[in-house]
Design an enzyme around this catalytic site. Structure first.
Site, mmCIF file in Angstrom:
data_model
loop_
_atom_site.group_PDB
_atom_site.id
_atom_site.type_symbol
_atom_site.label_atom_id
_atom_site.label_comp_id
_atom_site.label_asym_id
_atom_site.label_seq_id
_atom_site.Cartn_x
_atom_site.Cartn_y
_atom_site.Cartn_z
ATOM 1 N N LYS A 189 -7.905 71.072 15.995
ATOM 2 C CA LYS A 189 -6.941 72.096 16.424
ATOM 3 C C LYS A 189 -6.018 72.472 15.271
ATOM 4 O O LYS A 189 -5.750 73.651 15.030
ATOM 5 C CB LYS A 189 -6.133 71.590 17.626
ATOM 6 C CG LYS A 189 -6.968 71.546 18.903
ATOM 7 C CD LYS A 189 -6.311 70.785 20.037
ATOM 8 C CE LYS A 189 -7.265 70.690 21.227
ATOM 9 N NZ LYS A 189 -6.792 69.816 22.294
ATOM 10 N N GLN B 145 -1.579 66.190 23.571
ATOM 11 C CA GLN B 145 -2.986 65.828 23.765
ATOM 12 C C GLN B 145 -3.132 64.794 24.890
ATOM 13 O O GLN B 145 -2.443 63.770 24.897
ATOM 14 C CB GLN B 145 -3.561 65.265 22.450
ATOM 15 C CG GLN B 145 -5.035 64.962 22.500
ATOM 16 C CD GLN B 145 -5.902 66.216 22.695
ATOM 17 O OE1 GLN B 145 -5.679 67.241 22.075
ATOM 18 N NE2 GLN B 145 -6.889 66.131 23.566
ATOM 19 N N ASP C 48 -1.440 75.399 26.456
ATOM 20 C CA ASP C 48 -2.585 74.765 27.117
ATOM 21 C C ASP C 48 -2.771 75.331 28.532
ATOM 22 O O ASP C 48 -3.830 75.175 29.139
ATOM 23 C CB ASP C 48 -2.342 73.250 27.232
ATOM 24 C CG ASP C 48 -3.297 72.440 26.363
ATOM 25 O OD1 ASP C 48 -4.302 73.010 25.894
ATOM 26 O OD2 ASP C 48 -3.038 71.237 26.173
#
Ligand code: NAP
Length: 283
Positions: free
Chosen positions: A53, A97, A120
């Site tokens: 990422k 995460q 997200d």
């Protein structure tokens, strides 16, 4: 019939070039889109994901910050970090995460992220926005699937879409996105008694289960579009999806491979969301 393959790498490349161009335009106004990635603990898969990422951000001209913490980090300290990032004007997107260590309430952490930086799309406000058709951030994986359908010019109006899987991050948002584009949507899960009876009716199938060969050729209507979200390992340890690719390819109209399908699109849509967050913040 042999299905056309929808190449997630090629589509990603195209979309990332667009992201880089829009990022340049923002930079000309003195704003560099910034993503903060927070990793707690040393889960090997998570380490790979966050590295990818961060690299994707750099490659597209986005600023990124990787914050790594020991697995022993307290929930309170993590919440304090999230709050600091919420207030950091150089950061437009925050990604924590998952999974988090067991002593941390992941939902509490997600809810602590400002919805305006929830790239997200996991915040309850983002889920609510998707459900009600309001502006918000869409979860990256199903958003990537929608982009793949868009890339082949697929009109979902009046089509029957079957989503296999009902997780909050893939299956459910996927179903809502398909519904928003006027598909008739069926959601299947582990308690669905006859999966094949459902998938055989489908014009579009999205497999998001996490089990190999959940979808085989005998379960697919000729010409259907098959999107494979699953990430599994085969007997040789190679990455594979939920779909029996070789078999289904003989029946479907379009199919996404694993690897090189939905996977790269997920990171691409994270970049798109981060850019979008920066553009919104600049208005
Ligand atoms: P998840 O939370 O474990 O959800 C799996 C879903 O599949 C559940 O809703 C489950 O039903 C359903 N299911 C299990 N067995 C089934 C069966 N035999 N028939 C029908 N449905 C069944 O997983 P997830 O997070 O949604 O992820 C799904 C897969 O996508 C995983 O392989 C994951 O690694 C992959 N993934 C890939 C990406 C990417 O970027 N490519 C991103 C995210 C996830 P119940 O609800 O009844 O248990």
């Amino acid at each position: 019939m042999t299905a056309h393959t929808i190449d997630g790498n090629a589509l990603s490349k195209q979309l990332r070039t667009e992201v880089a161009g829009r990022a340049q335009a923002l930079k000309a106004k003195g704003i560099t889109p910034g993503l903060a990635v927070v990793l707690v603990g040393d889960n090997p898969a998570s380490q790979v994901y966050v590295r990818n990422k961060v690299k994707a951000c750099e490659d597209s001209g986005l600023h990124s910050v990787l914050e790594k913490y020991e697995a022993s980090l307290s929930e309170a300290d993590l919440l304090a970090r999230v709050e600091a990032l919420n207030n950091d004007p150089a950061i437009h997107g925050i990604l924590v995460q998952l999974p988090l260590p067991a002593h941390i309430d992941a939902q509490k952490v997600i809810e602590a992220i400002s919805p305006s930086k929830d790239v997200d799309g996991f915040h309850i406000a983002s889920a609510g926005a998707l459900m009600t058709g309001m502006p918000g951030f869409w979860p990256c994986t199903p958003y990537g699937c929608m982009k793949m359908l868009e890339s082949i010019g697929y009109d979902l109006r009046g089509k029957h879409a079957v989503v296999i899987g009902r997780s909050n991050i893939v299956g459910k948002p996927m179903a809502l996105m398909l519904l928003q584009k006027n598909a008739t949507v069926t959601i299947c899960h582990s308690a669905t008694p006859d999966l094949k009876a459902m998938t055989l009716q489908a014009d579009v199938i999205v497999a998001a289960v996490g089990k190999r060969n959940v979808l085989t050729a005998d379960m697919v209507k000729p010409g259907a579009v098959v999107l494979d979200v699953g990430m599994n390992r085969n007997d040789e340890g190679k990455l594979c999806g939920d779909v029996d690719f070789d078999g289904v390819k003989q029946v479907a109209g379009y199919i996404t491979p694993v690897p090189g399908g939905v996977g790269p699109m997920t990171i691409t849509m994270l970049l798109v969301n981060t850019l979008e967050a920066a553009e919104r913040a600049s208005k």
